[in-house]
Design a protein around this motif. Structure first.
Motif, mmCIF file in Angstrom:
data_model
loop_
_atom_site.group_PDB
_atom_site.id
_atom_site.type_symbol
_atom_site.label_atom_id
_atom_site.label_comp_id
_atom_site.label_asym_id
_atom_site.label_seq_id
_atom_site.Cartn_x
_atom_site.Cartn_y
_atom_site.Cartn_z
ATOM 1 N N ILE A 193 0.841 -1.208 0.000
ATOM 2 C CA ILE A 193 0.000 0.000 0.000
ATOM 3 C C ILE A 193 0.874 1.255 0.000
ATOM 4 C CG2 ILE A 193 -1.721 1.308 1.323
ATOM 5 C CD1 ILE A 193 -2.749 -1.409 2.381
ATOM 6 N N HIS A 194 1.936 1.210 0.780
ATOM 7 C CA HIS A 194 2.824 2.370 0.911
ATOM 8 C C HIS A 194 3.459 2.717 -0.439
ATOM 9 C CE1 HIS A 194 5.818 4.307 4.004
ATOM 10 N NE2 HIS A 194 5.301 5.200 3.180
ATOM 11 N N HIS A 195 3.924 1.685 -1.135
ATOM 12 C CA HIS A 195 4.612 1.903 -2.411
ATOM 13 C C HIS A 195 3.627 2.193 -3.548
ATOM 14 C CE1 HIS A 195 6.965 0.317 -6.023
ATOM 15 N NE2 HIS A 195 7.722 1.287 -5.578
ATOM 16 N N ASN A 247 11.116 11.914 -0.888
ATOM 17 C CA ASN A 247 11.374 11.224 0.388
ATOM 18 C C ASN A 247 11.190 9.712 0.253
ATOM 19 O OD1 ASN A 247 11.850 13.715 1.540
ATOM 20 N ND2 ASN A 247 9.839 13.879 2.529
ATOM 21 N N HIS A 248 10.135 9.310 -0.458
ATOM 22 C CA HIS A 248 9.892 7.869 -0.610
ATOM 23 C C HIS A 248 10.880 7.231 -1.583
ATOM 24 C CE1 HIS A 248 6.227 9.042 1.507
ATOM 25 N NE2 HIS A 248 6.230 7.808 1.962
ATOM 26 N N SER A 249 11.278 7.948 -2.621
ATOM 27 C CA SER A 249 12.290 7.411 -3.544
ATOM 28 C C SER A 249 13.609 7.197 -2.815
ATOM 29 C CB SER A 249 12.510 8.369 -4.720
ATOM 30 O OG SER A 249 11.310 8.560 -5.425
ATOM 31 N N ILE A 258 13.512 8.211 8.562
ATOM 32 C CA ILE A 258 12.435 7.321 9.013
ATOM 33 C C ILE A 258 11.087 8.016 8.837
ATOM 34 C CG2 ILE A 258 13.008 7.894 11.444
ATOM 35 C CD1 ILE A 258 11.627 5.161 12.138
ATOM 36 N N ASP A 259 10.241 7.333 8.103
ATOM 37 C CA ASP A 259 8.900 7.817 7.792
ATOM 38 C C ASP A 259 8.041 7.653 9.043
ATOM 39 O OD1 ASP A 259 6.329 8.202 6.793
ATOM 40 O OD2 ASP A 259 6.693 7.078 4.949
ATOM 41 N N MET A 260 7.594 8.769 9.635
ATOM 42 C CA MET A 260 6.779 8.704 10.858
ATOM 43 C C MET A 260 5.301 8.990 10.586
ATOM 44 S SD MET A 260 8.749 7.512 13.162
ATOM 45 C CE MET A 260 7.657 7.672 14.584
ATOM 46 N N GLU A 293 1.531 7.733 9.924
ATOM 47 C CA GLU A 293 0.803 6.543 10.373
ATOM 48 C C GLU A 293 0.725 5.474 9.296
ATOM 49 O OE1 GLU A 293 -3.057 7.357 12.022
ATOM 50 O OE2 GLU A 293 -2.209 7.721 14.001
ATOM 51 N N HIS A 294 0.654 5.903 8.033
ATOM 52 C CA HIS A 294 0.502 4.915 6.949
ATOM 53 C C HIS A 294 1.690 3.946 6.884
ATOM 54 C CE1 HIS A 294 2.397 8.104 4.060
ATOM 55 N NE2 HIS A 294 3.318 7.185 4.276
ATOM 56 N N ALA A 295 2.830 4.347 7.449
ATOM 57 C CA ALA A 295 4.025 3.499 7.405
ATOM 58 C C ALA A 295 3.989 2.398 8.466
ATOM 59 C CB ALA A 295 5.275 4.358 7.596
HETATM 60 MN MN MN3 Z 1 5.212 7.276 3.694
#
Ligand code: MN3
Length: 201
Positions: A26-28, A81-83, A161-163, A165-167
């Protein structure tokens, strides 16, 4: 250029049991893809900005027309950030080499570094990221809100670090300390070391 979703580079279940497969999918494919879709939509009518890569866009947010600046900041930041984040994740690597030496020099010990990064992540109010960055040649731990990226402040991210909630939410719900502890099991230290060495060139 049209911004597109980068490959993960590993299987969605590769980080189990620390980061679960469903969250990774879901995140990706949903969260990251949505940042990209909204970034492309924001750039649709601006030929000049369309030719820039996401780092160029984020490094100079002030030069972006006001009507799309917030969209670029949020969705361009989310895309960058996600890449940055996906290749920085891998199970069972060890902190070693130049990055370990630099961490020991700056924070006295790896344990103290871990404690400071953990505290920084857990004291973030709302959604955002905690980062290890290089700022003026020095390692530093910083927070950013929402999808703000350190590169917009002239800082070079080494680890993040992704903080949001979805992570974490599917596996950890409100147990953010458990999520941060799990994160330390999936840091790709080889990539982090490479990120660090890139700043020394
Ligand atoms: Mn994220």
């Amino acid at each position: 250029m049209t911004h597109t979703l980068p490959e993960l580079g590993y299987e969605y279940n590769a980080l189990e049991p620390h980061f679960d497969e469903k969250t990774m999918i879901i995140h990706h494919t949903k969260h990251h893809q949505t940042y990209i879709d909204k970034l492309n939509a924001a750039l649709e009518n601006n030929e000049e900005l369309k030719s820039k890569d996401v780092i160029e866009l984020l490094k100079d947010l002030n030069s972006i027309p006001e009507d799309i600046r917030t969209a670029i900041r949020n969705h361009g930041g989310g895309h960058f950030n996600h890449s940055f984040w996906w290749p920085m994740l891998k199970r069972d690597t060890q902190c070693k080499g130049e990055i370990l030496e630099a961490i020991n020099t700056k924070f006295e010990s790896f344990e103290k570094f871990k404690e400071e990064l953990t505290n920084t992540a857990l004291t973030l109010f709302g959604s955002g990221w905690a980062w290890l960055v290089v700022n003026n040649g020095e390692l530093e731990i910083v927070q950013t809100s929402n999808q703000d990226s350190p590169i917009s402040e002239g800082k070079i991210p080494i680890l993040g670090i992704d903080m949001w909630e979805h992570a974490a939410y599917l596996r950890y719900q409100n147990r953010k300390p458990d999520y941060v502890e799990a994160f330390f099991n999936v840091i790709n230290w080889d990539q982090v070391n490479e990120n660090y060495l890139e700043t020394r060139k």
